[in-house]
Design a protein around this motif. Structure first.
Motif, PDB file in Angstrom:
ATOM      1  N   ALA A 107     -96.625 -54.546 -67.031  1.00 13.01           N
ATOM      2  CA  ALA A 107     -97.010 -55.725 -66.235  1.00 13.01           C
ATOM      3  C   ALA A 107     -96.497 -55.546 -64.801  1.00 13.01           C
ATOM      4  O   ALA A 107     -96.610 -54.448 -64.252  1.00 13.01           O
ATOM      5  CB  ALA A 107     -96.544 -57.010 -66.906  1.00 13.01           C
ATOM      6  N   ALA A 108     -95.895 -56.565 -64.208  1.00 14.09           N
ATOM      7  CA  ALA A 108     -95.496 -56.454 -62.792  1.00 14.09           C
ATOM      8  C   ALA A 108     -94.476 -55.349 -62.556  1.00 14.09           C
ATOM      9  O   ALA A 108     -94.392 -54.804 -61.445  1.00 14.09           O
ATOM     10  CB  ALA A 108     -94.950 -57.791 -62.303  1.00 14.09           C
ATOM     11  N   PHE A 109     -93.716 -54.961 -63.585  1.00 15.61           N
ATOM     12  CA  PHE A 109     -92.758 -53.855 -63.412  1.00 15.61           C
ATOM     13  C   PHE A 109     -93.463 -52.538 -63.059  1.00 15.61           C
ATOM     14  O   PHE A 109     -92.844 -51.638 -62.500  1.00 15.61           O
ATOM     15  CB  PHE A 109     -91.910 -53.657 -64.677  1.00 15.61           C
ATOM     16  CG  PHE A 109     -90.972 -54.792 -65.006  1.00 15.61           C
ATOM     17  CD1 PHE A 109     -90.304 -55.482 -64.002  1.00 15.61           C
ATOM     18  CD2 PHE A 109     -90.742 -55.163 -66.328  1.00 15.61           C
ATOM     19  CE1 PHE A 109     -89.427 -56.524 -64.302  1.00 15.61           C
ATOM     20  CE2 PHE A 109     -89.873 -56.200 -66.642  1.00 15.61           C
ATOM     21  CZ  PHE A 109     -89.211 -56.885 -65.635  1.00 15.61           C
ATOM     22  N   SER A 110     -94.760 -52.443 -63.398  1.00 19.04           N
ATOM     23  CA  SER A 110     -95.529 -51.241 -63.032  1.00 19.04           C
ATOM     24  C   SER A 110     -95.468 -50.998 -61.529  1.00 19.04           C
ATOM     25  O   SER A 110     -95.478 -49.854 -61.081  1.00 19.04           O
ATOM     26  CB  SER A 110     -97.013 -51.402 -63.375  1.00 19.04           C
ATOM     27  OG  SER A 110     -97.200 -51.940 -64.637  1.00 19.04           O
TER      28      SER A 110
ATOM     29  N   ILE B 164     -95.007 -51.753 -76.201  1.00 19.13           N
ATOM     30  CA  ILE B 164     -94.051 -52.425 -75.312  1.00 19.13           C
ATOM     31  C   ILE B 164     -94.827 -53.271 -74.306  1.00 19.13           C
ATOM     32  O   ILE B 164     -95.697 -52.751 -73.592  1.00 19.13           O
ATOM     33  CB  ILE B 164     -93.217 -51.391 -74.527  1.00 19.13           C
ATOM     34  CG1 ILE B 164     -92.636 -50.330 -75.464  1.00 19.13           C
ATOM     35  CG2 ILE B 164     -92.169 -52.082 -73.656  1.00 19.13           C
ATOM     36  CD1 ILE B 164     -91.310 -50.591 -76.028  1.00 19.13           C
ATOM     37  N   ASN B 165     -94.516 -54.547 -74.257  1.00 22.79           N
ATOM     38  CA  ASN B 165     -95.135 -55.434 -73.273  1.00 22.79           C
ATOM     39  C   ASN B 165     -94.061 -56.000 -72.349  1.00 22.79           C
ATOM     40  O   ASN B 165     -93.022 -56.494 -72.807  1.00 22.79           O
ATOM     41  CB  ASN B 165     -95.883 -56.566 -73.978  1.00 22.79           C
ATOM     42  CG  ASN B 165     -97.247 -56.124 -74.461  1.00 22.79           C
ATOM     43  OD1 ASN B 165     -98.137 -55.834 -73.642  1.00 22.79           O
ATOM     44  ND2 ASN B 165     -97.422 -56.041 -75.766  1.00 22.79           N
ATOM     45  N   GLY B 166     -94.339 -55.932 -71.061  1.00 21.64           N
ATOM     46  CA  GLY B 166     -93.343 -56.318 -70.066  1.00 21.64           C
ATOM     47  C   GLY B 166     -93.444 -57.766 -69.628  1.00 21.64           C
ATOM     48  O   GLY B 166     -93.986 -58.635 -70.328  1.00 21.64           O
ATOM     49  N   VAL B 167     -92.948 -57.970 -68.450  1.00 18.94           N
ATOM     50  CA  VAL B 167     -92.669 -59.300 -67.912  1.00 18.94           C
ATOM     51  C   VAL B 167     -93.912 -60.208 -67.860  1.00 18.94           C
ATOM     52  O   VAL B 167     -94.986 -59.779 -67.447  1.00 18.94           O
ATOM     53  CB  VAL B 167     -92.010 -59.146 -66.510  1.00 18.94           C
ATOM     54  CG1 VAL B 167     -92.897 -58.373 -65.543  1.00 18.94           C
ATOM     55  CG2 VAL B 167     -91.601 -60.473 -65.926  1.00 18.94           C
ATOM     56  N   ASN B 168     -93.723 -61.429 -68.339  1.00 15.43           N
ATOM     57  CA  ASN B 168     -94.733 -62.504 -68.343  1.00 15.43           C
ATOM     58  C   ASN B 168     -95.821 -62.340 -69.402  1.00 15.43           C
ATOM     59  O   ASN B 168     -96.682 -63.218 -69.533  1.00 15.43           O
ATOM     60  CB  ASN B 168     -95.406 -62.667 -66.971  1.00 15.43           C
ATOM     61  CG  ASN B 168     -94.448 -63.161 -65.914  1.00 15.43           C
ATOM     62  OD1 ASN B 168     -93.685 -64.100 -66.177  1.00 15.43           O
ATOM     63  ND2 ASN B 168     -94.453 -62.562 -64.752  1.00 15.43           N
TER      64      ASN B 168
END
Ligand code: DQA
Length: 143
Positions: free
Chosen positions: A77-80, A7-11
């Motif tokens: 990503a930034a959601f972390s 799973i890869n998040g935002v941007n």
């Protein structure tokens, strides 16, 4: 065959274009291909997912968990650094995640030093570039 979610998040769909001095010039497609090649050697199957939308990631994790997936690699990503919702989702599902960050979040801006999601994961790899995903995959394939 053992299934592992990636799973890869935002941007992270912008890899290769966004801040290449930090994240390198390879794309998300390159990353997925590299992981698929290693997965083939390891005899595991990967399920790739990327989204810029927090709720879509939450929905996907629940869907994969309900479908029987038990292991995953996640770069929120930034959601972390922001998402209690994603932390609760990881904690409340059956998938054991390794959290990966391409860059070393501890040598960057202070707001990146805390990951809200990391304590809900089995481990964290930060700063090894795409190699962090490979290390996580090797670890999970051996579990
Ligand atoms: C990142 C680090 C985060 O702080 C940042 O917001 C990202 C990428 C990494 O992989 O290094 O988008 O998760």
């Amino acid at each position: 065959m053992k299934k592992i979610a990636v799973i890869n998040g935002v941007n992270l769909d912008r890899l290769g274009k966004r801040e290449p001095q930090i994240y390198g010039s390879a794309t998300l497609g390159d990353l997925c291909s590299m992981l698929d090649a290693r997965a083939k050697e390891l005899g595991v199957e990967l399920v790739h997912f990327q989204s810029n939308h927090e709720g879509e990631i939450v929905d996907k994790i629940a869907e994969l968990s309900d479908a029987g997936v038990r292991l995953g690699i996640i770069n929120p990503a930034a959601f972390s650094h922001t998402s209690v919702a994603l932390r609760d989702c990881i904690a409340g599902n059956e998938i054991k995640f390794v959290e990966v960050h391409i860059s070393n979040i501890y040598t960057r801006e202070e707001f990146r030093h805390n990951s809200i999601t990391a304590p809900a994961c089995v481990g964290v790899i930060s700063g090894l570039g795409f190699g962090g995903y490979l290390a996580a995959l090797d670890f999970l394939a051996g579990r």
